[in-house]
Every structure is written in structure tokens, then in C-alpha cells.
Design an enzyme around this catalytic site. Structure first.
Site, PDB file in Angstrom:
ATOM      1  N   GLU A   1       0.921  -1.157  -0.045  1.00 29.70           N
ATOM      2  CA  GLU A   1       0.157  -0.092   0.059  1.00 29.70           C
ATOM      3  C   GLU A   1       0.980   1.433   0.021  1.00 29.70           C
ATOM      4  O   GLU A   1       2.011   1.484   0.703  1.00 29.70           O
ATOM      5  CB  GLU A   1      -0.836   0.095   1.183  1.00 29.70           C
ATOM      6  CG  GLU A   1      -1.627   1.249   1.345  1.00 29.70           C
ATOM      7  CD  GLU A   1      -2.547   0.963   2.620  1.00 29.70           C
ATOM      8  OE1 GLU A   1      -3.267   2.161   2.661  1.00 29.70           O
ATOM      9  OE2 GLU A   1      -2.632   0.111   3.515  1.00 29.70           O
ATOM     10  N   ILE A   2       0.671   2.128  -1.016  1.00 28.55           N
ATOM     11  CA  ILE A   2       1.383   3.486  -1.061  1.00 28.55           C
ATOM     12  C   ILE A   2       0.306   4.559  -0.670  1.00 28.55           C
ATOM     13  O   ILE A   2      -0.590   4.661  -1.413  1.00 28.55           O
ATOM     14  CB  ILE A   2       2.157   3.673  -2.383  1.00 28.55           C
ATOM     15  CG1 ILE A   2       3.187   2.374  -2.639  1.00 28.55           C
ATOM     16  CG2 ILE A   2       2.942   4.812  -2.134  1.00 28.55           C
ATOM     17  CD1 ILE A   2       3.728   2.152  -3.999  1.00 28.55           C
TER      18      ILE A   2
END
Length: 128
Positions: A123-124
Site C-alpha cells: 500500500e502506498i
């Protein structure tokens, strides 16, 4: 008692593909370091790092069952999420979800999700 995370360990099937993803696409710095008995690799970003273990050749001590693809990690981007999305698309990294709103450790997040070469969920995010 606990203040922060210093590092974590990522077990990879393909060291070179892993390094290309995290350093070439996500912009982490590859660092070599030595212990008294071996040379090691880490990916550094901010004040943290990810130590690399090759599957089947892990360093001791290690996790009870070190397996590639078992991590679910969230990184806070140093640039706007739109720039992250462009970089991922340019590198032909498939975004599997997002941008979506999520809840982080200290604030709301706007996030995209991808898989690294070992199929870990990455997840960014940007803080909102």
C-alpha cells in the site's frame, strides 16, 4: 515501551527483481552491510530499512516460517499520490485498488495497492 519500527525483513524468491522494484520503482536506496560472518543487503528509506533475505538462504535468527509473499506493508509517499500513480503506470506495475481512503496509524490516508515481485501486498499512501 516501544517507540517505533527500526527495520523489517522481507524474504524474496528473486533478489534482483525485488531490488529493481523497491529501488528502481519505489526509490529506496540499496545498502550493503556486513556482520562478522556475512554480507547483507537492505533497502533504506527515511529512517527505516528493509533487510533482504533470500528464500531458502535466510540469515539466523529468522522468522519461524519465512515465506515470500506473506507481507502486507503500507508506505507513506514523499511525493503526491498522483506522482506515485504515474511512476507505477510508467513502470507497468498494476494498481490492484485505489486511490481509496483508508485509516493510518496517525491520520487518514489516500492509498493505492500493488503487488511486489514476490506478491506481497504494498500500500502506498499520502496523508490527508
Amino acid at each position: 515501551m516501544i517507540d517505533r519500527i527500526d527495520h523489517l525483513v522481507l524474504t524474496t524468491r528473486d533478489r534482483d527483481a525485488c531490488i529493481r522494484f523497491y529501488s528502481g520503482i519505489l526509490g529506496m536506496r540499496l545498502e550493503k552491510f556486513s556482520t562478522p560472518t556475512e554480507e547483507r543487503l537492505a533497502l533504506k528509506f527515511g529512517n527505516q530499512k528493509i533487510n533482504l533475505h533470500e528464500w531458502g538462504r535466510e540469515f539466523d535468527p529468522r522468522a519461524h516460517v519465512p515465506v515470500p509473499g506473506s507481507l502486507d506493508l503500507c508506505f507513506i509517499a514523499a511525493v503526491p499520490l498522483e506522482q506515485v500513480v504515474r511512476k507505477l503506470k510508467d513502470a507497468r506495475v498494476k494498481i490492484i485498488e485505489g486511490p481509496v481512503m483508508k485509516t493510518g496509524a496517525v491520520s487518514k490516508l489516500r492509498s493505492v495497492y500493488v503487488r511486489d515481485p514476490d506478491l506481497n501486498l504494498i500500500e502506498i499512501s499520502e496523508t490527508t
